[in-house]
Write an enzyme that holds these catalytic residues in place. Structure first.
Site, PDB file in Angstrom:
ATOM      1  N   CYS A  67     -89.499 -17.131 -62.272  1.00 45.23           N
ATOM      2  CA  CYS A  67     -88.271 -17.408 -63.023  1.00 45.23           C
ATOM      3  C   CYS A  67     -88.580 -18.027 -64.391  1.00 45.23           C
ATOM      4  O   CYS A  67     -89.360 -18.976 -64.493  1.00 45.23           O
ATOM      5  CB  CYS A  67     -87.364 -18.341 -62.219  1.00 45.23           C
ATOM      6  SG  CYS A  67     -85.775 -18.584 -63.031  1.00 45.23           S
ATOM      7  N   CYS A  71     -86.195 -25.423 -64.684  1.00 45.72           N
ATOM      8  CA  CYS A  71     -85.596 -26.464 -63.836  1.00 45.72           C
ATOM      9  C   CYS A  71     -86.709 -27.297 -63.174  1.00 45.72           C
ATOM     10  O   CYS A  71     -87.522 -26.743 -62.418  1.00 45.72           O
ATOM     11  CB  CYS A  71     -84.704 -25.826 -62.776  1.00 45.72           C
ATOM     12  SG  CYS A  71     -83.601 -24.561 -63.451  1.00 45.72           S
ATOM     13  N   CYS A  74     -87.753 -27.041 -59.382  1.00 45.05           N
ATOM     14  CA  CYS A  74     -87.837 -25.740 -58.713  1.00 45.05           C
ATOM     15  C   CYS A  74     -89.232 -25.122 -58.694  1.00 45.05           C
ATOM     16  O   CYS A  74     -89.851 -24.912 -59.742  1.00 45.05           O
ATOM     17  CB  CYS A  74     -86.860 -24.769 -59.366  1.00 45.05           C
ATOM     18  SG  CYS A  74     -86.804 -23.172 -58.502  1.00 45.05           S
ATOM     19  N   CYS A 111     -76.129 -15.816 -47.603  1.00 42.72           N
ATOM     20  CA  CYS A 111     -76.272 -16.159 -49.020  1.00 42.72           C
ATOM     21  C   CYS A 111     -77.584 -15.612 -49.559  1.00 42.72           C
ATOM     22  O   CYS A 111     -78.647 -15.904 -49.018  1.00 42.72           O
ATOM     23  CB  CYS A 111     -76.295 -17.681 -49.206  1.00 42.72           C
ATOM     24  SG  CYS A 111     -74.924 -18.507 -48.430  1.00 42.72           S
ATOM     25  N   CYS A 142     -72.396 -14.290 -50.077  1.00 42.54           N
ATOM     26  CA  CYS A 142     -72.551 -15.223 -51.190  1.00 42.54           C
ATOM     27  C   CYS A 142     -73.814 -14.815 -51.935  1.00 42.54           C
ATOM     28  O   CYS A 142     -74.797 -14.441 -51.295  1.00 42.54           O
ATOM     29  CB  CYS A 142     -72.699 -16.651 -50.656  1.00 42.54           C
ATOM     30  SG  CYS A 142     -73.015 -17.868 -51.960  1.00 42.54           S
ATOM     31  N   CYS A 202     -68.880 -21.674 -55.199  1.00 44.98           N
ATOM     32  CA  CYS A 202     -69.741 -22.593 -54.460  1.00 44.98           C
ATOM     33  C   CYS A 202     -70.536 -23.339 -55.521  1.00 44.98           C
ATOM     34  O   CYS A 202     -71.357 -22.743 -56.217  1.00 44.98           O
ATOM     35  CB  CYS A 202     -70.662 -21.811 -53.538  1.00 44.98           C
ATOM     36  SG  CYS A 202     -71.933 -22.838 -52.764  1.00 44.98           S
ATOM     37  N   ARG A 274     -71.323 -29.036 -48.163  1.00 44.00           N
ATOM     38  CA  ARG A 274     -72.491 -28.549 -47.420  1.00 44.00           C
ATOM     39  C   ARG A 274     -73.672 -29.498 -47.529  1.00 44.00           C
ATOM     40  O   ARG A 274     -74.122 -29.832 -48.625  1.00 44.00           O
ATOM     41  CB  ARG A 274     -72.918 -27.154 -47.891  1.00 44.00           C
ATOM     42  CG  ARG A 274     -74.106 -26.622 -47.075  1.00 44.00           C
ATOM     43  CD  ARG A 274     -74.447 -25.162 -47.327  1.00 44.00           C
ATOM     44  NE  ARG A 274     -73.270 -24.332 -47.207  1.00 44.00           N
ATOM     45  CZ  ARG A 274     -72.700 -23.678 -48.217  1.00 44.00           C
ATOM     46  NH1 ARG A 274     -73.239 -23.715 -49.400  1.00 44.00           N
ATOM     47  NH2 ARG A 274     -71.627 -22.971 -48.018  1.00 44.00           N
TER      48      ARG A 274
END
Ligand code: SAM
Ligand code: DTB
Ligand code: SF4
Length: 327
Positions: A67, A71, A74, A111, A142, A202, A274
């Site tokens: 990616c 972040c 991550c 998801c 999702c 979400c 959640r």
């Protein structure tokens, strides 16, 4: 006798929804004695939900690693040493097979996550096909694919997408400490496109990244001032992955995590809150406190996206011990 509206007239314990919370009010909730806070959160919870029902979602990483975003938490970012090897987008058939297994294991929502800044071209077409096929298996769908534009949101809606996950991650004030390659504003824009397309939102964040309590309150305020509230609010406890900039962050006080769940429950009474990443490092007792504080959804299955989650047999046993039913 005429009366001026007081704070408690405007916000009785069980009143309808509010979208005008102030930071000082959210901080005051955080500052309540723990027992009072949990009692209030559980009372709110019981007015809107079956307190013994927990929604169960299963996650699958359909496109792992590589990616371009940075972040700090991550492991899938190319900017960090930890970066897990980049893989291609999965085949549709393999995803459908995983969805079928998840349904057989008791999940009601599937998801799918992709380590992208944003989806493009043929890959996006393939995700649309995944959504259609997974839905046809009788599961709610999702996806979380990074930033979306208005057209992509409409295409996902047309494919039958039920939820789009896109987190704010932290407070606007702390955000710059964690991510530099996309702005808070970018995230709010994507959320608006998703909402306009009629897809359920979400949206939540991560705690335990070294932020102050005020930042946690500010994140929850951002979520609670969205109208409507996000239908689903994932509260992630940072999974400290070796080789990411946040690997050595000190552990959050577990009671502070429970407080965060409780405050989210009070601010967004009708949303599913959640208990998301981080359960692997939590005791059963701590998870039970989170359910008492109003968490009513979990990720179920041995892996989240790239990191471990409690195994399904353990979760089934925990549900049984607590008299919880998976819905
Ligand atoms: N790439 C897309 C994006 O960021 O929008 C979707 C996938 S991304 C992995 C989804 C969410 O997972 C992030 O927004 C973050 O809240 C959460 N997450 C990622 N790594 C995490 C970690 N180590 N601990 C806790 N939550 C994490
Ligand atoms: C969310 O808020 N948490 C999930 C989901 N949305 C996509 C992801 C958690 C990822 C934890 C780190 C990993 O397994 O890579
Ligand atoms: Fe990429 Fe999402 Fe990880 Fe950020 S959280 S690095 S956008 S996969």
């Amino acid at each position: 006798m005429t009366q001026t509206a007081t704070e408690s007239d405007r916000a009785p314990l069980s009143a309808g929804l509010r979208f005008d919370w102030r930071l000082d009010e959210v901080e005051a909730l955080y500052d309540m004695p723990f027992n009072d806070l949990l009692f209030r959160a559980q009372s709110v919870h019981r007015e809107h939900f079956d307190p013994n029902a927990v929604q169960v979602s299963t996650l699958l990483s359909i496109k792992t690693g590589g990616c371009p975003e940075d972040c700090g938490y991550c492991p899938q970012s190319v900017h960090h040493e930890a970066s897990v090897p980049a893989e291609k987008l999965m085949d549709v058939d393999a995803v459908v097979e995983a969805a079928r297994n998840a349904r057989q294991a008791g999940a009601s929502r599937f998801c799918m996550g992709a380590a992208w800044r944003n989806p493009r071209g043929r890959n996006f077409e393939r995700v649309l096909e995944m959504v259609e096929r997974v839905r046809a298996e009788g599961l709610e769908t999702c996806v979380t694919l990074g930033m979306l534009d208005a057209g992509q949101s409409q295409q996902l809606k047309a494919a039958g997408l039920d939820y789009y996950n896109h987190n704010l991650d932290t407070s606007p004030e702390f955000y710059g400490e964690i991510i530099s390659t996309r702005t808070y504003e970018d995230r709010l824009e994507t959320l608006q496109h998703v909402r306009n397309a009629g897809i359920n939102v979400c949206c939540g964040g991560i705690v335990g990244m070294g932020e102050a309590r005020g930042d946690r309150a500010s994140l929850l305020l951002q979520l609670a001032c969205q109208a409507p509230h996000p239908e689903s609010v994932p509260v992630n406890l940072l999974v400290r992955v070796e080789g990411t900039p946040l690997a050595d962050e000190s552990a959050l006080d577990p009671f502070e995590f429970v407080r965060t769940i409780a405050v989210a429950r009070i601010l967004m009474p009708q949303s599913h809150v959640r208990l998301s990443a981080g359960r692997e490092s939590m005791s059963d007792e701590l998870q039970a406190l989170c359910f008492l504080a109003g968490a009513n959804s979990i990720f179920y299955g041995e892996t989240l996206l790239t990191t471990p989650n409690p195994d399904a047999a353990h979760d089934r046993q925990l549900f049984e011990r607590l008299g919880l039913k998976a819905v």
